[in-house]
Design an enzyme around this catalytic site. Sequence first.
Site, PDB file in Angstrom:
ATOM      1  N   CYS A  33      -1.567  -4.803  -8.471  1.00 34.11           N
ATOM      2  CA  CYS A  33      -1.572  -6.073  -7.746  1.00 34.11           C
ATOM      3  C   CYS A  33      -2.648  -6.068  -6.662  1.00 34.11           C
ATOM      4  O   CYS A  33      -2.517  -5.385  -5.649  1.00 34.11           O
ATOM      5  CB  CYS A  33      -0.176  -6.291  -7.152  1.00 34.11           C
ATOM      6  SG  CYS A  33      -0.066  -7.544  -5.884  1.00 34.11           S
ATOM      7  N   CYS A  36      -1.648  -7.074  -3.129  1.00 33.99           N
ATOM      8  CA  CYS A  36      -0.800  -6.016  -2.538  1.00 33.99           C
ATOM      9  C   CYS A  36      -1.685  -4.955  -1.886  1.00 33.99           C
ATOM     10  O   CYS A  36      -1.426  -4.502  -0.777  1.00 33.99           O
ATOM     11  CB  CYS A  36       0.066  -5.347  -3.600  1.00 33.99           C
ATOM     12  SG  CYS A  36       1.214  -6.450  -4.436  1.00 33.99           S
TER      13      CYS A  36
END
Length: 108
Positions: A33, A36
């Site tokens: 991600c 993230c």
Amino acid sequence: MGANTVAVTDATFDAEVRQSDIPVVVDFWAEWCGPCRQIGPALEELAEQYAGKVKIVKVDVDANPDSPAALGVRGIPALFLFKDGQVVSNKVGAAPKAALETWIKSAI
């Protein structure tokens, strides 16, 4: 994983998060991600800045599917703020460090 944040698993979630005597920010994230990874350094700095006042932990959703499922996490990064074992606030998506800090301060 940095030196200031704590890796939490489904097995340690209750002990590290729900039973903590200080507020806890839980970052649900995954290696793949991008957003993230983008907020990771800011969370590390905030963990250092608020050491002893707020604990910041990271849960890898791929390795630990139960905790995010129990909280209804649909997208990551998802940040949850726990106080006295309860969710008091949550935030989805990446945000700049200043916004993350304001969010944390407003909840503690």
